[in-house]
Design a protein around this motif. Sequence first.
Motif, PDB file in Angstrom:
ATOM      1  N   UNK A  43       0.484  -1.447   0.066  1.00  0.00           N
ATOM      2  CA  UNK A  43       0.026   0.419   0.184  1.00  0.00           C
ATOM      3  C   UNK A  43       0.718   1.437  -0.125  1.00  0.00           C
ATOM      4  N   UNK A  44       1.876   1.166   0.792  1.00  0.00           N
ATOM      5  CA  UNK A  44       2.674   2.694   0.213  1.00  0.00           C
ATOM      6  C   UNK A  44       4.019   3.037  -0.314  1.00  0.00           C
ATOM      7  N   UNK A  45       4.762   1.356  -0.913  1.00  0.00           N
ATOM      8  CA  UNK A  45       5.788   1.483  -1.322  1.00  0.00           C
ATOM      9  C   UNK A  45       6.082   2.505  -2.199  1.00  0.00           C
ATOM     10  N   UNK A  46       4.165   2.938  -2.794  1.00  0.00           N
ATOM     11  CA  UNK A  46       4.813   4.138  -3.636  1.00  0.00           C
ATOM     12  C   UNK A  46       5.575   5.730  -2.949  1.00  0.00           C
ATOM     13  N   UNK A  47       5.734   6.261  -1.477  1.00  0.00           N
ATOM     14  CA  UNK A  47       6.512   6.992  -0.656  1.00  0.00           C
ATOM     15  C   UNK A  47       7.710   6.968  -1.233  1.00  0.00           C
ATOM     16  N   UNK A  48       8.334   5.770  -1.598  1.00  0.00           N
ATOM     17  CA  UNK A  48       9.436   5.127  -1.639  1.00  0.00           C
ATOM     18  C   UNK A  48      10.093   5.360  -3.283  1.00  0.00           C
ATOM     19  N   UNK A  49       8.896   5.151  -3.943  1.00  0.00           N
ATOM     20  CA  UNK A  49       9.288   4.840  -5.517  1.00  0.00           C
ATOM     21  C   UNK A  49       8.461   5.275  -6.175  1.00  0.00           C
ATOM     22  N   UNK A  50       9.760   6.472  -6.861  1.00  0.00           N
ATOM     23  CA  UNK A  50       9.726   6.846  -8.051  1.00  0.00           C
ATOM     24  C   UNK A  50       8.978   6.475  -8.878  1.00  0.00           C
ATOM     25  N   UNK A  51       9.586   5.539  -9.078  1.00  0.00           N
ATOM     26  CA  UNK A  51       8.634   5.015 -10.653  1.00  0.00           C
ATOM     27  C   UNK A  51       7.548   4.255 -10.444  1.00  0.00           C
ATOM     28  N   UNK A  52       7.552   4.284  -9.515  1.00  0.00           N
ATOM     29  CA  UNK A  52       5.654   3.830  -9.078  1.00  0.00           C
ATOM     30  C   UNK A  52       4.967   4.047 -10.207  1.00  0.00           C
ATOM     31  N   UNK A  53       4.485   2.352 -10.783  1.00  0.00           N
ATOM     32  CA  UNK A  53       2.953   3.314 -12.173  1.00  0.00           C
ATOM     33  C   UNK A  53       1.782   2.718 -11.975  1.00  0.00           C
ATOM     34  N   UNK A  54       1.845   2.376 -10.716  1.00  0.00           N
ATOM     35  CA  UNK A  54       0.394   3.011 -10.062  1.00  0.00           C
ATOM     36  C   UNK A  54      -0.731   4.036 -10.327  1.00  0.00           C
TER      37      UNK A  54
END
Lengths: 581, 166, 620
Positions: C17-28
Amino acid sequence: MENVNLTIDGVKMSVPSSYTILEAARANGIEIPTLCHLKDINEIGACRMCIVEVEGARGFVTSCVGKVSEGMVVRTNTKAIREARKTTLELLLSAHDKKCLTCVRNKKCELQTLSEKLHIDGIEFEGEMERHPIDNLCPSIVRDPNKCILCKRCVSMCKKVQEVGAIDTMNRGFKSVVGTAFNKSLGDVPCSLCGQCINVCPTGALSEKDATKDVWKALEDPEKYVVVQTAPAVRAAIGEEFGMPIGTLATGKMVAGLKRLGFDKVFDTNTGADFTIMEEGTEVIERIKENKDLPIITSCSPGWVRFAESNYPDLLPHLSSCKSPHQMFGAIIKSYYAEKEEIDPAKIFVVSVMPCVAKKAESEREEMKVNGLRDVDAVLTTREAARMMKQAGIDLSNVEDETFDNPMGEASGAGAIFGTTGGVMEAALRTVSEVVTGKELEKIDFEEVRGEKGIKEATIKLGDQDLKIAVAHGLGNARKIMDSIREGKCDYQFVEVMACPGGCVNGGGQPIHDAKTRATVDVRALRAKALYDADKSLPVRKSHENPVIKEIYKEYLGKPGSEKAHELLHTHYHAREYFAE
Amino acid sequence: MSENNEKCACGCNGHDEREDKVLEVIKECKYDKSQLMHILNETQNIYGYIPMSAQKIISKELGISMAEIYGVITFYSRFSLEPKGKYNIAVCLGTACYVKGSQSVLDKVKEILGIDVGQVTEDGKFSLEATRCIGACGLAPVMTINEEVYGKLDPSMVKDILAKYE
Amino acid sequence: MKTIEELNEIRENTLKEISLRKDINYKGNEKHILVCGGTGCTSSHSAKIIEKLNAHIKEKQIENVRVIRTGCFGLCAKGPIIIVRPEDTFYAMATEDDVEEIIEKHILNGEIVERLLCKDVDGGTVKRLDELNFYKKQKRIVLKNCGMIDPENIDEYIAFDGYKALEKVLTSMTPEQVIEEVKASGLRGRGGAGFPTGKKWEFTKMAVGDQKYVACNADEGDPGAFMDRSVLEGDPHTVVEAMAIAAYAIGANKGYVYVRAEYPIAVHRLQIAIDQAREYGILGKNIFGTDFSFDLEIRLGAGAFVCGEETALMESVEGHRGEPRTRPPFPANKGLFGKPTLLNNVETYANITQIILNGAEWFSSIGTETSKGTKVFAVGGNINNVGLVEVPMGTTLREIIFDIGGGIPNGRKFKAAQTGGPSGGCIPAEHLDTPIDYESLAVIGSMMGSGGLIVMDDSKCMVGIAKFFLDFTVDESCGKCPPCRIGTKRMYEILERITSGKGEEGDVEKLEKLAKNIKASSLCGLGQSAPNPVLSTIRYFRDEYEAHIKEKKCPAGECKAMTKVMIDKEKCRGCSICSKNCPVNAISGELKSPFEIDQNKCIKCGVCIAKCPFKAISRV
């Protein structure tokens, strides 16, 4: 205990490993200055006078609490140490009301002595001083916070030893002051007025409320018939004020000194103590017979009475209804003696010389009056009596012994030992035992109630009956017994309580010794020994055998516990409520 | 002390519910003497200060002398023996605020209200304290009035801010 | 009560749920709006922003967007701070009125709200957080989760490796190994004195006692330091976890955290963390099914700086006046309630989980020879980027103040930096290139202290600063020992005399003598270090002292008794701005002709100087 080897100022020494650096130094003749340190009572390292250098240590070490260790190398007298101590002392003096010449502790002040020792020849850092009002509203103790150096010896005494907690440190930093809750007068807080705080104060911040002026006035009044009586513990200590060794029994010299002061009669409160035994002994026997309000607890110590009234109002019925010896004796003087000598009792002025400051407040109690006249008109402490003698040019060490005045000058040995812990109990046992069994005691020394243990317990055989007794001295110990009574866990039948640790010999009105003397000499044991020696030397050692007592009962009071006796010799107590809004 | 005036006038016969709350806090602490600081903090929250009546309760229930309790209260600057004003003004004198001139803000508040630090205005409306770092150093110099924080102050702003509370 | 397996499951699920906070390449298509809920931003009403954001999201029925109230991001000067992730857009100084635009433009239409983007000191606009110079030289170990997670949600903490170190310690390390690891890391106490942490743990472990305690010093008393508060507000679980690890290492089963009551948010979040940890069985009996039991209690202070001193803290925890005890005995042998006690401060504890997880070698590779790891500084005063900064030990003051801090505002010159708060000293420009570690700061007459770093520009009087700190010490001295109780008061009086133009020849020497003896004789660290601000300013700015005393002049023009505020008639255009702003109505004049100041009314506050558009007013 293992010994450790260390070097202080180049002196090699071997001392027990439990020693502090201060103790090791003292044991080897090396003087380290202290101000706040009071052995076993106030070991807080606050005053910074006792700092020393220890090789390998970061910064100075506080020698009053720092323990010795193997191979330690200590220096107590270096340039840095001298300068640091001097600066600290100058700072203390800069915030101290330096009225030495007019101070009650002039020449007996630890701060003054230290200033002399450290050669303070000026105060470099003068500045603002916090000014506090002097509390002289209470009948026993005067507090002058402007002379307080915040060593907290009084606080520890009050809180840890006496477990009274009337005073504590208030505020913070430069505004810190030793005081009471809401800055009330000591008389308006649950202070027992025992005066132990005075005895441990290094300066004149705490003292007794002066009564010498009232006594001088009475002595100067030709209309007044001024009678003085002296408590047992006074004779065992007053000599110290005149340079005699601690523990000197100075009865004859004391009597001579008082006579020279101009008192019309000098009587012995020990006789009053014999009355107390007659009355209290009777009360003990009756209460045990009726199994009512046991244990019965002695009531000779007004500090203790006030403590009970403040903290254990629910247990007041346990207290004996007897007045304390000097109040009894005052009442006898203004009734029996006045009648016999045909003196108007209103013209009699009774002065008590007591080892105690609580007795000042006690003598002012409403209950301590007969026919509207106070039993005792003024109470002087041992220190004040000595002060008056000095003022009158009497050097007690150079006067010939004299004896108490008759007809009431005779007292028993039982009365003499009233001045030390266990003494009231022992005196009572000598009488109670013989009254109950009808047989003469084979051995009248009750060793089990003597000595310095905080609470002494014993079971005494009274014929086929067992009497379970306890003796407590110091209010912290009294508290333990009172709590156990409250919890219903106490099976004693008779308890002696004295407010001061060691009993009256160490009372709040006795000569004061500095912290070093207190740490190295057992002052109260030496004074107690003087009283036990006095007891041993007397022909009559039981109160009920004192011919004076016998005669007064026969002629005047009737039996112990009679209506007349109650009118003159008994009292009652009341609960005390503080901090009323 | 104005304790009596503080008592409730609602006809509850002088019974002060705040005292019950203090008793409850003490009970929650299981009469543990070492919880004195917590109990005093809570008492301060209940009354806004720590009155003598509450100290008596604490003394009795915990078996700590009044002198010791009073000594603890007067040691810690958060504890107060007197009621504060309706609006308590706290000017930050932390280093960051001081460097940015909070002393002159404080001087201005003093001048407008005519009271010194630790005092309450005669009408009981404002009390003033100088506080150490409230942690809003980014807004220095700051002051708070009750819960509200005022930042980036200069003395000329004080008058208008105080006017909001008149 | 959770098992290790259950914890792992929580970790995996939450991380999704929260990985997008650290992942600049998040595509969701999810977005997280992080709003700073630290004390600074809360003071500028970030709570209202959060409220409004949530209201708009609900009203517009926007899905896949979450608003998270985080701990401090560090750049307090730009608060309230809003970060939108995964794209990491950094909005600064937003108000509740900006919320609608952020939602409409950014969230719904993917357009960045340019006008709200943070402006860097150099004038450039940055889109992303890590583009800011402020963050470039920082290294975040202690603050790694601050601004990253919801501090009131244990699952988020667990997701970012939370409670993994405790698990590792309890399942695979002996207490001795834990202590060895901490020793090998070279970590030293962050409370100020810099005692080796591992050694402290070892002493407490070796101490004999039936009961031992661990304690955490969160009584951050330095007025101008807020590192510890920020950790508790932003990442409370890391302290809980570290204390449990410490307790395991030394053999304690009970811990106390002593926090200032003035930190309500920190206290609140720490209590939530403790409650959550208890609920998960991470605090309590038989943690993770092992023999190890441990629980934690918060104790509140009530406003006494001295309670940051370890023995005073213990007195206070026990319910007494915070008066320090003599040492020895040290707390390791006789601490809380007379039992062996390990006391570390918040920042020290906040390093522990990372040392356990990444190893001592990793940690000791950061920093200098004698000082390992990072240090957090609360940077404030006359500096552009006021805020919280975490840098590797060995970073220079110049880097912190000019690269990270963005230099001195209003075109003024740097004069001194103060570290160590009331125990520290003022560092002049000549030492700006000193690499910061425990030893080098001591050499230049200051100290690391807890991490307050106050920057002062050339308008500041150094005698005045020394007086400010002494005023603080006099106020905060506990009063137990005379050197501190009376000595600091006497020093203050001398400084007061000097700054009011009544200084006497020899006053500086008097100050030095007093300082030396107060340092040597005082009972505790407060008194032993109280003279430092005076000594360091005398050392570097002696001429300022002399000017006050001999010439009765304050070179910085700050000491009001020695200055007058004057209007230069040549420069004054009679615009009346000064008189409108004067708080005491001391300035009058006719429009368009030179104004005048009534010196009897003037309080020398300097407002007019700051407001004059023509620089016509100055102190003389």
